[in-house]
Design a protein around this motif. Structure first.
Motif, PDB file in Angstrom:
ATOM      1  N   LYS A  66       0.592  -1.179  -0.028  1.00 23.60           N
ATOM      2  CA  LYS A  66       0.130  -0.175   0.111  1.00 23.60           C
ATOM      3  C   LYS A  66       0.973   1.242   0.254  1.00 23.60           C
ATOM      4  N   PHE A  67       0.378   2.255  -0.654  1.00 22.65           N
ATOM      5  CA  PHE A  67       1.202   3.493  -0.850  1.00 22.65           C
ATOM      6  C   PHE A  67       1.648   3.919   0.864  1.00 22.65           C
ATOM      7  N   VAL A  68       0.574   4.124   1.621  1.00 24.46           N
ATOM      8  CA  VAL A  68       0.810   4.467   2.910  1.00 24.46           C
ATOM      9  C   VAL A  68       1.880   3.982   3.724  1.00 24.46           C
ATOM     10  N   THR A  69       2.083   2.569   3.494  1.00 22.24           N
ATOM     11  CA  THR A  69       2.954   1.938   4.393  1.00 22.24           C
ATOM     12  C   THR A  69       4.583   2.183   3.675  1.00 22.24           C
ATOM     13  N   SER A  70       5.549   1.940   4.854  1.00 23.87           N
ATOM     14  CA  SER A  70       6.845   2.098   4.216  1.00 23.87           C
ATOM     15  C   SER A  70       7.108   0.916   3.210  1.00 23.87           C
ATOM     16  N   ILE A  71       8.248   1.100   2.367  1.00 24.92           N
ATOM     17  CA  ILE A  71       8.691   0.249   1.499  1.00 24.92           C
ATOM     18  C   ILE A  71       8.929  -1.277   1.953  1.00 24.92           C
ATOM     19  N   MET A 271     -14.472   0.983 -16.052  1.00 24.56           N
ATOM     20  CA  MET A 271     -13.776   0.363 -17.079  1.00 24.56           C
ATOM     21  C   MET A 271     -12.571   0.325 -16.676  1.00 24.56           C
ATOM     22  N   LEU A 272     -11.601  -0.450 -17.248  1.00 22.43           N
ATOM     23  CA  LEU A 272     -10.089  -0.901 -16.607  1.00 22.43           C
ATOM     24  C   LEU A 272      -9.383   0.466 -16.186  1.00 22.43           C
ATOM     25  N   VAL A 273      -9.497   1.628 -17.016  1.00 25.90           N
ATOM     26  CA  VAL A 273      -8.707   2.849 -16.536  1.00 25.90           C
ATOM     27  C   VAL A 273      -9.168   3.238 -15.230  1.00 25.90           C
ATOM     28  N   TRP A 274     -10.521   3.524 -15.137  1.00 27.39           N
ATOM     29  CA  TRP A 274     -11.141   3.856 -14.015  1.00 27.39           C
ATOM     30  C   TRP A 274     -11.043   2.750 -12.776  1.00 27.39           C
ATOM     31  N   HIS A 275     -11.114   1.486 -12.944  1.00 32.87           N
ATOM     32  CA  HIS A 275     -10.957   0.463 -11.848  1.00 32.87           C
ATOM     33  C   HIS A 275      -9.442   0.929 -11.340  1.00 32.87           C
ATOM     34  N   LEU A 276      -8.593   1.012 -12.351  1.00 32.08           N
ATOM     35  CA  LEU A 276      -7.226   0.920 -12.124  1.00 32.08           C
ATOM     36  C   LEU A 276      -6.914   2.137 -11.159  1.00 32.08           C
ATOM     37  N   ALA A 280      -5.812   2.321  -7.302  1.00 29.36           N
ATOM     38  CA  ALA A 280      -4.403   2.897  -7.095  1.00 29.36           C
ATOM     39  C   ALA A 280      -4.424   4.105  -6.084  1.00 29.36           C
ATOM     40  N   PHE A 281      -5.421   5.097  -6.509  1.00 28.07           N
ATOM     41  CA  PHE A 281      -5.539   6.429  -5.709  1.00 28.07           C
ATOM     42  C   PHE A 281      -6.624   6.507  -4.752  1.00 28.07           C
ATOM     43  N   ILE A 282      -7.399   5.566  -4.657  1.00 36.08           N
ATOM     44  CA  ILE A 282      -8.536   5.888  -3.596  1.00 36.08           C
ATOM     45  C   ILE A 282      -8.134   4.682  -2.698  1.00 36.08           C
ATOM     46  N   ASP A 283      -8.034   3.447  -3.318  1.00 38.42           N
ATOM     47  CA  ASP A 283      -7.783   2.280  -2.244  1.00 38.42           C
ATOM     48  C   ASP A 283      -6.240   2.163  -1.732  1.00 38.42           C
ATOM     49  N   LEU A 284      -5.297   2.965  -2.581  1.00 45.47           N
ATOM     50  CA  LEU A 284      -4.106   3.047  -2.362  1.00 45.47           C
ATOM     51  C   LEU A 284      -3.329   1.668  -2.510  1.00 45.47           C
ATOM     52  N   ASP A 285      -3.983   0.544  -3.083  1.00 45.04           N
ATOM     53  CA  ASP A 285      -3.285  -0.641  -3.430  1.00 45.04           C
ATOM     54  C   ASP A 285      -2.634  -0.800  -4.592  1.00 45.04           C
ATOM     55  N   VAL A 286      -1.111  -0.367  -4.446  1.00 44.17           N
ATOM     56  CA  VAL A 286      -0.293  -0.313  -5.405  1.00 44.17           C
ATOM     57  C   VAL A 286      -0.146  -1.598  -6.345  1.00 44.17           C
TER      58      VAL A 286
ATOM     59  N   MET B 120       3.252   2.587 -27.595  1.00 39.57           N
ATOM     60  CA  MET B 120       2.244   1.365 -27.287  1.00 39.57           C
ATOM     61  C   MET B 120       1.891   1.691 -26.034  1.00 39.57           C
ATOM     62  N   VAL B 121       2.775   1.935 -25.085  1.00 42.65           N
ATOM     63  CA  VAL B 121       2.168   1.988 -23.471  1.00 42.65           C
ATOM     64  C   VAL B 121       1.248   3.069 -23.232  1.00 42.65           C
ATOM     65  N   PRO B 122      -0.057   2.411 -22.600  1.00 41.79           N
ATOM     66  CA  PRO B 122      -1.102   3.336 -22.349  1.00 41.79           C
ATOM     67  C   PRO B 122      -0.801   4.289 -21.192  1.00 41.79           C
ATOM     68  N   PRO B 123      -0.860   5.669 -21.210  1.00 47.05           N
ATOM     69  CA  PRO B 123      -0.313   6.516 -20.305  1.00 47.05           C
ATOM     70  C   PRO B 123      -0.609   5.852 -18.888  1.00 47.05           C
ATOM     71  N   GLN B 124      -2.130   5.535 -18.694  1.00 45.45           N
ATOM     72  CA  GLN B 124      -2.341   5.036 -17.332  1.00 45.45           C
ATOM     73  C   GLN B 124      -1.701   3.604 -16.820  1.00 45.45           C
ATOM     74  N   ALA B 125      -1.189   2.974 -17.737  1.00 43.93           N
ATOM     75  CA  ALA B 125      -0.458   1.746 -17.246  1.00 43.93           C
ATOM     76  C   ALA B 125       0.907   2.235 -16.539  1.00 43.93           C
ATOM     77  N   SER B 126       1.445   3.142 -16.791  1.00 45.57           N
ATOM     78  CA  SER B 126       2.741   3.671 -15.969  1.00 45.57           C
ATOM     79  C   SER B 126       2.438   4.521 -14.749  1.00 45.57           C
ATOM     80  N   LEU B 127       0.991   4.743 -14.669  1.00 47.47           N
ATOM     81  CA  LEU B 127       0.816   5.897 -13.714  1.00 47.47           C
ATOM     82  C   LEU B 127       1.204   5.853 -12.535  1.00 47.47           C
ATOM     83  N   VAL B 128       0.925   4.551 -11.737  1.00 50.52           N
ATOM     84  CA  VAL B 128       1.399   4.107 -10.363  1.00 50.52           C
ATOM     85  C   VAL B 128       2.616   4.393 -10.096  1.00 50.52           C
ATOM     86  N   PRO B 129       3.513   3.625 -10.796  1.00 50.39           N
ATOM     87  CA  PRO B 129       5.007   4.159 -10.452  1.00 50.39           C
ATOM     88  C   PRO B 129       5.681   5.451 -10.734  1.00 50.39           C
TER      89      PRO B 129
END
Lengths: 317, 279
Positions: A66-71, A271-276, A280-286, B120-129
């Motif tokens: 998770k984002f919030v925890t240390s590495i 959709m995929l991008v929204w789910h991502l 990532a940014f609401i559940d912070l689940d990297v 080819m990389v969709p911009p959202q795929a690299s968003l988290v890192p």
């Protein structure tokens, strides 16, 4: 003495060649350095902003973090994230919605081709039409989405009021109705993208040789025949380009969802991008979000490969 | 004679039909503009009042520009980010495009393939890192970070490279014989020749950056740093049912783009047509 003269003359002959070769390799070397200098800002930027992150996304997709925890809280979990994805209802719904959303691409192309054929040959005020149909494409999606939100207002919105005057008693509530929300987004998406396809199609139509139509006229062909047998096959490279870029763009739709529905109601527009984004940014689940990113990447990658392979096979030049 | 007149009638008819189609594309904009000038009570009046009967334009726009979410601030932020992103991106892309087309070095071909592959990389795929990296580098929640994100465009590099390739090598060799290095050739000869393409790319990049919502949403946190799109969304959330204000904000967000687009209309349309046909 004679031999000495011989060597000198030989040397004399050799020197310019050697010099030339030396100079050439020097130039090559400096061309190399200069070349690197020219491209290095781009290469450096791309490495930091795209290459490194995408590699990292692949690696992180095997982690639980998770984002919030240390590495040092990061745990490697193998394929667990992907296994979890396969039973994640929201993820499956996202994939299905992405697949449905692809329908916007052929619809956009058909409308655009229809408009392009008319604009290219048969109208006055060509540049007015180009600008008018192109306006939604250059406008900010956030502003457009907000406008449509009000236009689609269930009880008081202009669209439903018009529908009611035409005698439709219970018009759909559009973005607040689970069975109409995705369709509403698709309508807006088509409305936005027609301009782009239209401009590309007009350019494509202009590259078709006029002689072909003239020859068909002499043979007495009607408009439909000409469209079917000249325009359609000769425009196929453009259609193929629009199909592929359109499908790839449909995977990237984010702003519309973020402003209008946030994936709802009842996950009907996730959709995929929204789910991502949510993971990532609401559940912070990297880790989990990275697994979605990998799936997203693979979809787009596959489509690109299909494009490479298919271009020769399906396109008539 | 008769056939000519027939064709003209046909042309007039299709112009009229198409005109009605185009209205479907313009009506939402007209509705937006007209609503932004009304008082709140008249928003949903039916039949729709295209020209407001009761005007409230001044106070609507005043509230948007100098109210709780002052748009002048977000305008400034957006202009700053869009102009700098465009400038850096044009410089980086044209340098790389020149390097990939006119400097003959063996590694160039390989590096170019790598650059293209990243498209080819969709911009959202690299968003988290990207997010983690930017936090680590202290670029999160800064305009500089946002500018960096938009500054390395594969599309721009590819597009400008196509144009540099069109310059005949004799030009460049002649300049070399006169003793000019690549730096001078790039600046004095190659760049002026491709100026129209640079203009097209710059306009497109400006429009895309201005319209970008996703990157500001993820990479900015402080209210005072918001760009116009982000502010627009927050403004809508807060003023939920004040539709006149929301429409005034939407008009404000779209207006500069329309100006850029109308000024550079030919460049934009030609650029898109060219990119599409070349594919």
């Amino acid at each position: 003495m004679a031999s000495k003269t011989f060597t000198t003359s030989e040397e004399l002959k050799e020197t310019p060649k050697k010099l030339k070769r030396m100079r050439k390799s020097k130039i090559e070397k400096s061309e190399n350095i200069i070349g690197f200098l020219f491209v290095s800002p781009m290469i450096l930027g791309i490495s930091v902003i795209v290459l490194f992150p995408i590699v990292a996304a692949f690696i992180l997709s095997f982690a639980d973090w998770k984002f919030v925890t240390s590495i040092d809280q990061l745990k490697w979990v193998g394929f667990d994230n992907f296994v979890a994805l396969s039973s994640d209802e929201k993820f499956i719904k996202s994939v299905i919605n992405n697949a449905i959303f692809i329908l916007t691409v052929p619809i956009t192309m058909l409308c655009a081709l229809f408009l392009a054929v008319i604009i290219d040959k048969n109208v006055y005020l060509k540049s007015y039409f180009k600008v008018a149909f192109f306006m939604p494409y250059i406008s900010s999606v956030v502003a457009i989405a907000v406008v449509w939100q009000v236009l689609f207002h269930p009880s008081q919105g202009p669209i439903n009021q018009v529908l009611m005057t035409f005698g439709i008693q219970n018009p759909p509530t559009w973005i607040s109705d689970p069975s109409f929300a995705l369709i509403s987004l698709m309508i807006i998406h088509i409305w936005i993208s027609i301009g782009f396809s239209l401009i590309v199609y007009i350019a494509g139509l202009q590259s078709i040789p006029k002689e072909l139509y003239e020859a068909a006229d002499i043979d007495g062909a009607n408009s439909w025949y000409k469209f079917r047998n000249i325009t359609f096959p000769l425009i196929s490279p453009t259609s193929f380009f629009l199909l592929i870029t359109g499908i790839i763009a449909s995977f990237k739709v984010f702003d519309l969802i973020a402003v209008l529905t946030k994936g709802g109601p009842l996950n009907s527009t996730t959709m995929l991008v929204w789910h991502l984004y949510e993971r990532a940014f609401i559940d912070l689940d990297v880790g989990y979000a990275s697994a979605i990113a990998v799936v997203l990447f693979l979809f787009v990658f596959t489509i690109t490969i299909v494009q490479w392979l298919g271009q020769k096979k399906w396109v008539n030049y | 004679m008769r056939s000519k007149r027939q064709i003209n009638i046909k042309k007039i008819v299709s112009t009229i039909i198409l005109f009605f189609c185009s209205i479907a594309f313009l009506l939402p904009f007209i509705w937006m503009l007209s609503t932004s000038l009304k008082i709140e009570a008249d928003v949903f009046r039916y039949p729709i009042e295209w020209i407001p009967s009761r005007w409230n334009a001044l106070s609507n726009y005043q509230e948007v520009w100098f109210g709780d979410y002052p748009f002048y601030l977000y305008y400034w932020n957006s202009i700053k980010v869009a102009v700098l992103t465009t400038a850096i991106s044009v410089i980086v892309s044209s340098l790389a495009a020149y390097g990939f087309s006119k400097v003959r070095f063996p590694a160039g071909a390989w590096l170019f393939i790598i650059v293209l592959a990243t498209y080819m990389v969709p911009p959202q795929a690299s968003l988290v890192p990207q997010f983690i990296l930017f936090r680590y580098l202290g670029l999160f929640d800064t305009h500089f970070g946002l500018i960096l994100l938009g500054s390395f465009s594969v599309l721009g590099t590819f597009m400008l490279r196509q144009f540099f390739l069109g310059i005949h090598n004799d030009f460049i060799d002649a300049a070399k014989i006169d003793g000019a290095g690549h730096g001078i050739i790039f600046w004095k000869i190659a760049l002026p020749i491709v100026r129209p393409a640079v203009a097209t790319y710059a306009i497109l990049r400006f429009i895309w950056t201005w319209n970008d919502y996703q990157n500001p949403l993820i990479f900015l946190r402080t209210d005072a740093l918001y760009t116009i799109q982000l502010a627009m969304q927050k403004f809508t959330t807060i003023n939920g049912s004040f539709y006149t204000l929301i429409m005034a904000a939407a008009v404000s967000a779209i207006l500069p783009l329309l100006i850029v687009f109308i000024l550079g209309q030919k460049h934009v349309i030609d650029g898109i047509a060219l990119g599409g046909v070349k594919g």
